[in-house]
Design a protein around this motif. Structure first.
Motif, mmCIF file in Angstrom:
data_model
loop_
_atom_site.group_PDB
_atom_site.id
_atom_site.type_symbol
_atom_site.label_atom_id
_atom_site.label_comp_id
_atom_site.label_asym_id
_atom_site.label_seq_id
_atom_site.Cartn_x
_atom_site.Cartn_y
_atom_site.Cartn_z
ATOM 1 N N VAL A 110 0.847 -1.199 0.000
ATOM 2 C CA VAL A 110 0.000 0.000 0.000
ATOM 3 C C VAL A 110 0.885 1.252 0.000
ATOM 4 N N GLY A 111 1.943 1.219 0.821
ATOM 5 C CA GLY A 111 2.874 2.343 0.869
ATOM 6 C C GLY A 111 3.533 2.570 -0.485
ATOM 7 N N VAL A 112 3.930 1.486 -1.135
ATOM 8 C CA VAL A 112 4.598 1.594 -2.429
ATOM 9 C C VAL A 112 3.641 2.177 -3.466
ATOM 10 N N PHE A 113 2.387 1.804 -3.340
ATOM 11 C CA PHE A 113 1.389 2.357 -4.254
ATOM 12 C C PHE A 113 1.373 3.886 -4.148
ATOM 13 N N GLY A 114 1.418 4.368 -2.906
ATOM 14 C CA GLY A 114 1.477 5.820 -2.691
ATOM 15 C C GLY A 114 2.705 6.426 -3.348
ATOM 16 N N MET A 115 3.803 5.703 -3.284
ATOM 17 C CA MET A 115 5.037 6.227 -3.874
ATOM 18 C C MET A 115 4.935 6.312 -5.391
ATOM 19 N N THR A 116 4.367 5.284 -6.000
ATOM 20 C CA THR A 116 4.245 5.309 -7.463
ATOM 21 C C THR A 116 3.384 6.479 -7.894
ATOM 22 N N PHE A 117 2.370 6.750 -7.092
ATOM 23 C CA PHE A 117 1.497 7.880 -7.369
ATOM 24 C C PHE A 117 2.327 9.175 -7.393
ATOM 25 N N ALA A 118 3.172 9.308 -6.374
ATOM 26 C CA ALA A 118 4.017 10.506 -6.275
ATOM 27 C C ALA A 118 4.966 10.600 -7.466
ATOM 28 N N VAL A 119 5.550 9.481 -7.856
ATOM 29 C CA VAL A 119 6.501 9.483 -8.972
ATOM 30 C C VAL A 119 5.801 9.941 -10.238
ATOM 31 N N LYS A 120 4.592 9.415 -10.415
ATOM 32 C CA LYS A 120 3.872 9.728 -11.643
ATOM 33 C C LYS A 120 3.600 11.228 -11.730
ATOM 34 N N HIS A 121 3.214 11.815 -10.607
ATOM 35 C CA HIS A 121 2.825 13.220 -10.659
ATOM 36 C C HIS A 121 3.999 14.170 -10.626
ATOM 37 N N ILE A 122 4.957 13.868 -9.775
ATOM 38 C CA ILE A 122 6.110 14.770 -9.680
ATOM 39 C C ILE A 122 7.146 14.419 -10.735
ATOM 40 N N GLY A 123 7.406 13.122 -10.879
ATOM 41 C CA GLY A 123 8.444 12.670 -11.800
ATOM 42 C C GLY A 123 8.149 13.066 -13.231
ATOM 43 N N GLY A 124 6.888 12.940 -13.636
ATOM 44 C CA GLY A 124 6.511 13.273 -15.011
ATOM 45 C C GLY A 124 6.836 14.722 -15.321
ATOM 46 N N LYS A 125 6.492 15.615 -14.402
ATOM 47 C CA LYS A 125 6.767 17.040 -14.588
ATOM 48 C C LYS A 125 8.259 17.282 -14.695
ATOM 49 N N SER A 126 8.960 16.615 -13.815
ATOM 50 C CA SER A 126 10.383 16.836 -13.735
ATOM 51 C C SER A 126 11.087 16.394 -15.016
ATOM 52 N N ALA A 127 10.621 15.290 -15.626
ATOM 53 C CA ALA A 127 11.272 14.793 -16.836
ATOM 54 C C ALA A 127 11.184 15.806 -17.967
ATOM 55 N N SER A 128 10.014 16.393 -18.150
ATOM 56 C CA SER A 128 9.880 17.340 -19.257
ATOM 57 C C SER A 128 10.777 18.550 -19.017
ATOM 58 N N ASN A 129 10.947 18.914 -17.749
ATOM 59 C CA ASN A 129 11.834 20.037 -17.460
ATOM 60 C C ASN A 129 13.296 19.694 -17.682
ATOM 61 N N PHE A 130 13.638 18.439 -17.435
ATOM 62 C CA PHE A 130 15.019 18.027 -17.696
ATOM 63 C C PHE A 130 15.326 18.091 -19.182
ATOM 64 N N ILE A 131 14.342 17.707 -20.004
ATOM 65 C CA ILE A 131 14.567 17.777 -21.450
ATOM 66 C C ILE A 131 14.706 19.221 -21.890
ATOM 67 N N ARG A 132 13.864 20.094 -21.306
ATOM 68 C CA ARG A 132 13.981 21.518 -21.621
ATOM 69 C C ARG A 132 15.355 22.041 -21.225
#
Ligand code: ADP
Ligand code: MG
Length: 661
Positions: A202-224
């Motif tokens: 259950v805890g890991v599920f919460g983490m994946t959620f965080a990765v999806k929301h924060i990580g996704g944003k961060s990736a596009s900024n890294f490409i920029r």
């Protein structure tokens, strides 16, 4: 004629680098990029890579083994602490400790070998990728370099390769390692207690959620951010190359302002990228910490709520009907920490992977770019003359060159002596569709003739030579070389038969001698000196600090423009080709030196077909034919005396204000 050779590559100055990220705002790697990287990696380093992964797998398993030992050790301690029997505890602890230490030490050793192996694989792979890229780049048509900024192309070798290094040396192994550890830990948790495992998941599920929301944003900024780095590099390169122009036009402040703009953009993108990336770590960490507490509480609850023989016992027991022990809960605390740590680790690789895939994709795009097509099948060969006057191919250097022309229709092969007869028939050409640069250009150059092109800047003089070289393909019309359509001639063979002094001189890093020898790689020093004398370059070269051994750098920045031209003439001369193209070859040379060069050039031009483009009409005076070009059309043609008699444009140029001397 001895071994004619191709002139060096044309390296124009490109426009400002557009940055590595291409045109789209948020470029995504095409599908199949990762499999392609892995395929190439396997091609180059299959067994070493698999061995490294095996090391990594063993290392990963070794890494999760402590959780099993912690369970064992805490179970022993809990049992004997209550009984206060230290000797019995010692007897049971020592063997467990020995096994544990052995495993841990061997994983350290294994990791050492893994690191060494991986360094070899990564650097070797990058070395091969750079070679692949360079090969592909050299095969590209000139058109590609017209359309792509140099900063752009450069960044493939720097930024993009670096993201690839990150991927191969860190991200991929890290994910592989984490994957194995996660699977292993799932197995251990399943074995120990399914209930506690459910809590962890259950805890890991919460983490994946965080990765999806924060990580996704961060990736596009890294490409920029990557894109902005490329832009910055391109800008710095451009200003560096143009320092003199910047200074003469007092453009320092303006270029500083432009730089600040590009720099601020990079700062903004990098800040955003790292801000998101920096949020992700702590969020993940805290979810991990919370999980730690929850497991402690849940474990305690499961144990205390357990009542003997109650129907709910199944719920609070360990896996497979075992009793949930305190030691299991203790070891679970460690496992949960490690588990979330690994999930976090994978999440941290997310950005590098997105960046690396985008970078690799740009590299692949360059590699996939269609190479310069060469449908030619007529080749240049050594030949010897038969008693009956016909030619036969020879396997050694004869000094006689012939075009080997296989005829598809009847399977015969004919040999045509290389004479240097060049004819253009109704040639039309445009660089950009719809904007004709040459129209209906028809002209002959018989062997040994000297043809001059005269005309205003932009009239299309250089373009004609670009077409004879086959840097570009005709739109319409035909060019025949010794009677053969040049599209049938293999490009390297065609170019070997042409000596070209390009309008933009390019000298390469190396000695003066090296640069002259560029015209013919196996030329002796004597041949090079002879060519330099012919080009009238010998005098100034001997006055250089180290003479012929003087190092030239940065395109011969330590020479004058005229001296650079002299070297490039010597370079063409050493190749000794039947056809010479001299594009404004003497434009930066003073009239006195030019008169001297002219004398040498007359020797150089003797018995050769020569196309000469020159500003100074005195240079073209003695040509067999002079073509006056205007907006891509030949408006006048004839010998100097003919044209003077016609009293047309040439006459005006020769007598009027356009005259340059
Ligand atoms: N790589 C290129 N791409 C597009 N247009 C070009 C290119 N090179 C030259 N041109 C255009 O073709 C015309 C003829 O150029 P060029 O043959 O270099 O003239 P010149 O007679 O001065 O040597 C010019 O109008 C120029 O703008
Ligand atoms: Mg030109």
């Amino acid at each position: 004629m001895s071994n004619p050779r191709m002139q060096g590559p044309q390296m124009g100055r490109g426009p400002m680098g557009k940055g590595p990220a291409g045109k789209g705002d948020m470029p995504k790697a095409r599908k199949g990029t990762l499999p392609r990287i892995i395929k190439l990696l396997m091609e180059d380093y299959k067994w070493p890579f698999l061995l490294a992964m095996l090391f990594m797998a063993i290392y990963s398993i070794g890494n999760i083994s402590p959780s099993i030992f912690i369970e064992k050790i805490s179970s022993i301690i809990l049992r004997f602490v209550e009984a206060k029997d230290w000797d019995a505890a010692k007897a049971e602890l020592v063997p467990v400790m020995i096994v544990m230490v052995t495993i841990l030490v061997s994983t350290i050793v294994l990791n050492y070998f893994y690191a060494r192996l991986m360094a070899i694989i990564t650097q070797g792979f990058l070395d091969k990728m750079r070679k692949r890229m360079f090969n592909a780049m050299q095969a590209l048509p000139i058109k590609y370099f017209d359309a792509h900024g140099h900063g752009d192309i450069m960044s493939h070798y720097t930024n993009d390769i670096d993201t690839l290094r990150q991927l191969v040396s860190q991200s991929l192994p890290r994910i592989f390692q984490s994957g194995i550890m996660l699977v292993g830990m799932l197995g251990i948790m399943l074995w120990f207690s399914m209930n506690l495992m459910a809590v962890v998941l259950v805890g890991v599920f919460g983490m994946t959620f965080a990765v999806k929301h924060i990580g996704g944003k961060s990736a596009s900024n890294f490409i920029r951010q990557q894109k902005s780095i490329g832009k910055l590099e391109g800008y710095v390169e451009e200003i560096m190359n143009g320092q003199k122009v910047v200074k003469v036009f007092c453009h320092e402040e303006a270029s500083q302002a432009d730089f600040d703009k590009v720099n601020a953009q990079l700062c903004e993108d990098a800040t955003k990228a790292t801000r998101f990336a920096n949020i992700l770590g702590p969020v993940m960490n805290n979810i991990g910490n919370m999980l730690y507490v929850i497991i402690a509480v849940a474990g305690a609850a499961f144990i205390t709520l357990r009542t003997p023989n109650a129907s709910l016992n199944g719920l609070f027991s360990g896996s497979f009907g075992s009793v949930l022990e305190l030691s299991v809960v203790i070891s679970f605390l460690g496992i949960a920490k490690q588990f979330t740590g690994q999930v976090n680790g994978i999440a941290q690789q997310f950005n590098s992977i997105v960046m690396a895939l985008a970078g690799a994709d740009r590299i692949f795009q360059l590699m996939d770019e269609a190479p310069e097509a060469d449908e030619g099948y007529v080749t240049l060969v050594n030949a010897e003359e038969q008693p009956d006057g016909s030619l036969r191919e020879a396997d050694h250097r004869t000094g006689v060159w012939a075009w080997r022309h296989p005829h598809k229709a009847d399977g015969t092969v004919t040999f045509e002596r290389l004479r240097g007869d060049v004819r253009l028939f109704d040639v039309d050409f445009s660089y950009v569709e719809g904007k004709k640069v040459l129209e209906d250009v028809t002209l002959w150059a018989k062997p040994g003739q000297k043809i001059a092109f005269v005309g205003a800047t932009g009239a299309g003089k250089t373009t004609i030579t670009n077409l004879i070289n086959r840097f570009y393909d005709l739109e319409d019309g035909k060019i025949r070389y010794d009677g053969i359509n040049i599209t049938k001639i293999k490009k390297p063979d065609l170019r070997r038969s042409l000596g070209v002094v390009l309008q933009d001189v390019n000298l390469f890093t190396g000695t003066v001698m090296d640069n002259i020898r560029y015209g013919k790689l196996d030329a002796t020093d004597e041949e090079c000196v002879k060519a330099a004398k012919l080009a009238n370059a010998h005098d100034f070269i001997t006055r250089l600090p180290q003479g012929y051994d003087t190092m030239l750098t940065a395109n011969g920045a330590n020479l004058s423009q005229g001296q650079r031209q002299l070297i490039s003439i010597a370079r063409a001369a050493v190749a000794d080709p039947p056809v010479m193209i001299l594009d404004e070859a003497t434009s930066s040379i003073d009239t006195r030196t030019e008169a001297l060069v002219q004398k040498g050039m007359d020797a150089l031009m003797k018995d050769r077909t020569v196309f000469v483009i020159a500003h100074r009409l005195s240079t073209v005076r003695n040509s067999d034919a002079i073509m006056v070009l205007d907006h891509g059309r030949i408006i006048e043609r004839g010998s100097h005396t003919d044209l003077i008699a016609q009293k047309g444009t040439y006459y005006k140029l020769y007598t009027g204000a356009f005259e340059l001397e």
